[in-house]
Design a protein around this motif. Structure first.
Motif, PDB file in Angstrom:
ATOM      1  N   VAL A  45      37.996   7.308   3.943  1.00  0.00           N
ATOM      2  CA  VAL A  45      36.701   7.805   4.428  1.00  0.00           C
ATOM      3  C   VAL A  45      35.999   6.691   5.198  1.00  0.00           C
ATOM      4  O   VAL A  45      35.923   5.550   4.719  1.00  0.00           O
ATOM      5  N   LYS A  46      35.503   7.025   6.386  1.00  0.00           N
ATOM      6  CA  LYS A  46      34.768   6.064   7.216  1.00  0.00           C
ATOM      7  C   LYS A  46      33.467   6.684   7.691  1.00  0.00           C
ATOM      8  O   LYS A  46      33.394   7.898   7.938  1.00  0.00           O
ATOM      9  N   LEU A  47      32.454   5.834   7.842  1.00  0.00           N
ATOM     10  CA  LEU A  47      31.139   6.289   8.294  1.00  0.00           C
ATOM     11  C   LEU A  47      31.149   6.548   9.794  1.00  0.00           C
ATOM     12  O   LEU A  47      31.590   5.703  10.580  1.00  0.00           O
ATOM     13  N   VAL A  48      30.658   7.723  10.180  1.00  0.00           N
ATOM     14  CA  VAL A  48      30.556   8.077  11.600  1.00  0.00           C
ATOM     15  C   VAL A  48      29.144   7.842  12.108  1.00  0.00           C
ATOM     16  O   VAL A  48      28.939   7.237  13.160  1.00  0.00           O
ATOM     17  N   ALA A  49      28.132   8.340  11.378  1.00  0.00           N
ATOM     18  CA  ALA A  49      26.740   8.199  11.814  1.00  0.00           C
ATOM     19  C   ALA A  49      25.824   8.302  10.592  1.00  0.00           C
ATOM     20  O   ALA A  49      26.188   8.889   9.566  1.00  0.00           O
ATOM     21  N   ASN A  77      20.176  18.735  15.019  1.00  0.00           N
ATOM     22  CA  ASN A  77      20.332  17.738  16.092  1.00  0.00           C
ATOM     23  C   ASN A  77      21.318  16.648  15.692  1.00  0.00           C
ATOM     24  O   ASN A  77      22.133  16.181  16.516  1.00  0.00           O
ATOM     25  N   PHE A  78      21.243  16.232  14.426  1.00  0.00           N
ATOM     26  CA  PHE A  78      22.150  15.184  13.939  1.00  0.00           C
ATOM     27  C   PHE A  78      23.604  15.641  14.002  1.00  0.00           C
ATOM     28  O   PHE A  78      24.489  14.887  14.436  1.00  0.00           O
ATOM     29  N   LEU A  79      23.869  16.885  13.608  1.00  0.00           N
ATOM     30  CA  LEU A  79      25.243  17.395  13.630  1.00  0.00           C
ATOM     31  C   LEU A  79      25.735  17.612  15.056  1.00  0.00           C
ATOM     32  O   LEU A  79      26.901  17.307  15.380  1.00  0.00           O
ATOM     33  N   GLU A  80      24.858  18.139  15.924  1.00  0.00           N
ATOM     34  CA  GLU A  80      25.276  18.388  17.305  1.00  0.00           C
ATOM     35  C   GLU A  80      25.569  17.095  18.056  1.00  0.00           C
ATOM     36  O   GLU A  80      26.448  17.044  18.925  1.00  0.00           O
ATOM     37  N   LEU A  81      24.852  16.027  17.727  1.00  0.00           N
ATOM     38  CA  LEU A  81      25.067  14.750  18.413  1.00  0.00           C
ATOM     39  C   LEU A  81      26.342  14.055  17.962  1.00  0.00           C
ATOM     40  O   LEU A  81      27.020  13.404  18.757  1.00  0.00           O
ATOM     41  N   ASN A  82      26.675  14.161  16.670  1.00  0.00           N
ATOM     42  CA  ASN A  82      27.737  13.338  16.100  1.00  0.00           C
ATOM     43  C   ASN A  82      29.043  14.082  15.852  1.00  0.00           C
ATOM     44  O   ASN A  82      30.078  13.449  15.723  1.00  0.00           O
ATOM     45  N   LEU A  83      29.004  15.407  15.744  1.00  0.00           N
ATOM     46  CA  LEU A  83      30.258  16.146  15.582  1.00  0.00           C
ATOM     47  C   LEU A  83      30.940  16.344  16.943  1.00  0.00           C
ATOM     48  O   LEU A  83      30.253  16.382  17.970  1.00  0.00           O
ATOM     49  N   PRO A  84      32.255  16.483  16.980  1.00  0.00           N
ATOM     50  CA  PRO A  84      32.938  16.739  18.274  1.00  0.00           C
ATOM     51  C   PRO A  84      32.454  18.056  18.873  1.00  0.00           C
ATOM     52  O   PRO A  84      32.228  19.041  18.169  1.00  0.00           O
ATOM     53  N   LYS A  93      38.506  22.203  16.088  1.00  0.00           N
ATOM     54  CA  LYS A  93      39.649  21.584  15.443  1.00  0.00           C
ATOM     55  C   LYS A  93      39.220  20.684  14.285  1.00  0.00           C
ATOM     56  O   LYS A  93      39.929  19.730  13.942  1.00  0.00           O
ATOM     57  N   PHE A  94      38.089  20.979  13.721  1.00  0.00           N
ATOM     58  CA  PHE A  94      37.584  20.179  12.586  1.00  0.00           C
ATOM     59  C   PHE A  94      36.778  21.106  11.684  1.00  0.00           C
ATOM     60  O   PHE A  94      36.450  22.238  12.053  1.00  0.00           O
ATOM     61  N   SER A  95      36.506  20.635  10.499  1.00  0.00           N
ATOM     62  CA  SER A  95      35.665  21.368   9.548  1.00  0.00           C
ATOM     63  C   SER A  95      34.683  20.394   8.898  1.00  0.00           C
ATOM     64  O   SER A  95      34.917  19.177   8.892  1.00  0.00           O
ATOM     65  N   LEU A  96      33.627  20.950   8.346  1.00  0.00           N
ATOM     66  CA  LEU A  96      32.559  20.139   7.748  1.00  0.00           C
ATOM     67  C   LEU A  96      32.541  20.392   6.242  1.00  0.00           C
ATOM     68  O   LEU A  96      32.416  21.543   5.798  1.00  0.00           O
TER      69      LEU A  96
END
Length: 555
Positions: A45-49, A77-84, A93-96
């Motif tokens: 696990v690594k920190l993205v934002a 806004n946080f999810l839209e900025l940092n998620l692909p 191609k990802f899930s949360l």
């Protein structure tokens, strides 16, 4: 498929990305073993934002939204900025991964990001929570604990916060205590009857009321001492002269046994306790009525204070009662009968606690079920109005009660009731009129308050003037009169001086020039005073000229 983890901490939102899931094979046991070791877990696990909260109030609002399953604008806004970013018409191609499935469904509805919450994701989030302070480098030691403690206190305080005047817990406690007091007073009264009946058994048949029986037993004390002199006192207690005389006559021919003074004292003390409990029960009932009129005025006016309080206490709170559908409210209190009927496949109960309402008793046996269903519907409406309306009013409850009365008439006589929309419009008009009246009264009271303030200020100024006047020993009141007198004196002086100057000019035999010069010199000396006497001087000059002409003609 890549897996991102959303962690809601007390200091902000954190987004993490999970790597090496293929190597682990999404085995929860492997994740559980790697959670405690940061070196192994840091590879997974690594920190993205990380988005910190602006203030403690912002943290509380975000926490409340997450607990209710709502996505705030900041989180979006946080999810839209940092998620692909996902292209239109293509699947992501990802899930949360989330800890709360409720907020996951809301995020999926708004952003179309697939969310998951399972045991594997919860184990990963547990590791994130364990090593969160290591992932965020700028956090100092103890900062996260302080944020958690402050947010926990404020969140709990916000959940417990309530309006003091609308505390339904007081109603729940009061109705429980009232029911307990009824049982206790009943059993204690029976004990007083049995105890005192050894001494005066005939009194039970004469006085039926428990409270009055305890009062009479306390008043009589020993049966042998009861005489005609105590008839007025008995009449005040019983309220009937014939009953008082009957008690006295029964005491004279009683078959009861004698009691020792100690036994009589104990009976009297116990009777006094029963009387005190009965009086307290009356006060508690009045308190319950006032609290119900404050908390649920419409429900109380519709079905009564006692039945309404029992419904609230059985549901747990007014909010829980408002959330109940009318079908649940109808059989509230008859759960045992309901489950027994479901188990034995028999008939389900038609009513629960609302059976104690007078409407059910007034309905015929054939229409009791219909009446219970209709009454439960109106009680559900009244409870929702009481729970979610800001201003308390009984207009809706009274109109709903009228509807129930009309429904009873419809079942008995066939009179068609009014439509629900018409009744609600009438209730709404009544509440609006009351609001307008309240506003006009407030405006009138403010205007009257302003007028009274002005009057007070004027009266205060007049009082100050009157206070100043007597302090000058009457000089201030005499000032205008003295000024007038001074002016009159000055005028008289000017006239006298002019007359004296004219007389001097005649005696010296001088011509008009000398007199004019003397007048001018006097004017220069008394400019301020001689302005008022100019007209008089001109008249005197004309007289002098006429006199001179007459003298010249005589010569």
């Amino acid at each position: 498929m890549a897996l991102y983890l959303l962690y809601e901490s007390a200091s902000g939102y954190g987004l993490f990305e999970a790597h090496g899931l293929d190597e682990i094979g999404q085995n929860t046991e492997a994740v559980r073993s790697s959670v405690s070791d940061l070196n192994r877990f840091g590879k997974v696990v690594k920190l993205v934002a990380f988005s910190p909260f602006e203030s403690a109030l912002d943290a509380l609002n975000q926490c409340n939204s997450v607990s209710e399953g709502l996505m705030t604008d900041e989180l979006r806004n946080f999810l839209e900025l940092n998620l692909p970013k996902v292209k239109d018409g293509k699947k992501p191609k990802f899930s949360l991964g989330l800890a709360e499935p409720k907020i996951g469904s809301h995020i999926f509805e708004e952003t179309k990001v697939p969310c998951q919450s399972n045991e594997f994701v919860l184990e990963l989030l547990r590791g994130v929570r364990l090593h969160f302070d290591r992932f965020i480098k700028d956090l100092k030691h103890g900062d996260l604990e302080k944020a958690q403690l402050g947010l926990g206190h404020s969140y709990s305080r916000a959940k417990v916060k309530f309006n003091v005047n609308r505390v339904d817990n007081m109603v729940i406690q009061a109705i429980f205590l009232l029911d307990t007091l009824d049982k206790d007073i009943n059993s204690f009264s029976m004990r007083v009857r049995e105890w005192y009946s050894w001494h005066f058994p005939e009194l039970v048949k004469i006085v039926n009321d428990n409270y009055l029986y305890a009062k009479v037993a306390k008043f009589i004390e020993e049966r042998s001492k009861l005489s005609d002199d105590k008839i007025p006192g008995l009449m005040d207690i019983v309220g009937d002269e014939d009953k008082a005389k009957e008690i006295v006559e029964a005491a004279k021919a009683s078959m009861g046994q004698e009691l020792s003074p100690i036994d009589l004292i104990n009976v009297q003390q116990f009777a006094q306790r029963v009387m005190d409990l009965s009086e307290y029960r009356k006060k508690l009932y009045d308190y319950l009525v006032t609290k119900m009129n404050d908390i649920a005025p419409n429900l109380a006016s519709l079905i009564g204070e006692i039945v309404g309080a029992r419904l609230i206490s059985h549901a747990g709170s007014l909010t829980n009662l408002a959330k109940c559908p009318s079908s649940t409210l109808q059989i509230l209190g008859a759960e045992k009968a309901l489950f027994r009927a479901l188990k034995t496949k028999g008939n389900t109960p038609k009513y629960g606690l609302i059976f104690h309402s007078s409407f059910i008793g007034r309905a015929s046996a054939r229409n009791k079920g219909r009446m219970a269903r209709y009454l439960a519907n109106k009680c559900s409406i009244a409870s929702r109005i009481d729970c979610f309306s800001e201003s308390g009013t009984t207009a809706y409850g009274e109109k709903l009660r009228e509807q129930v009365e009309e429904r009873l008439d419809f079942y008995d006589k066939g009179v068609a009731p009014r439509k629900n929309i018409d009744v609600m419009k009438a209730a709404l008009e009544i509440t609006q009129n009351k609001d307008v009246e309240m506003e006009t009264e407030e405006v009138a009271s403010e205007a009257s308050a302003k007028k009274s303030k002005k009057k007070k200020s004027k009266s205060a100024a007049e009082d100050e003037e009157t206070m100043v006047e007597p302090g000058t020993n009457g000089e201030a009141s005499e000032e205008p009169k003295s000024e007038k007198k001074k002016k009159k004196k000055e005028k008289r002086k000017v006239e006298n001086e002019l007359e004296e100057g004219a007389a001097d000019a005649k005696s010296n035999g001088t011509n008009g020039v000398d007199a004019d010069q003397g007048g001018t010199t006097k004017k220069k000396k008394k400019k301020s005073k001689a302005e008022e006497g100019e007209d008089l001087q001109a008249a005197s000059d004309m007289k002098k000229k006429k006199k001179k002409k007459l003298k010249s003609e005589d010569e």
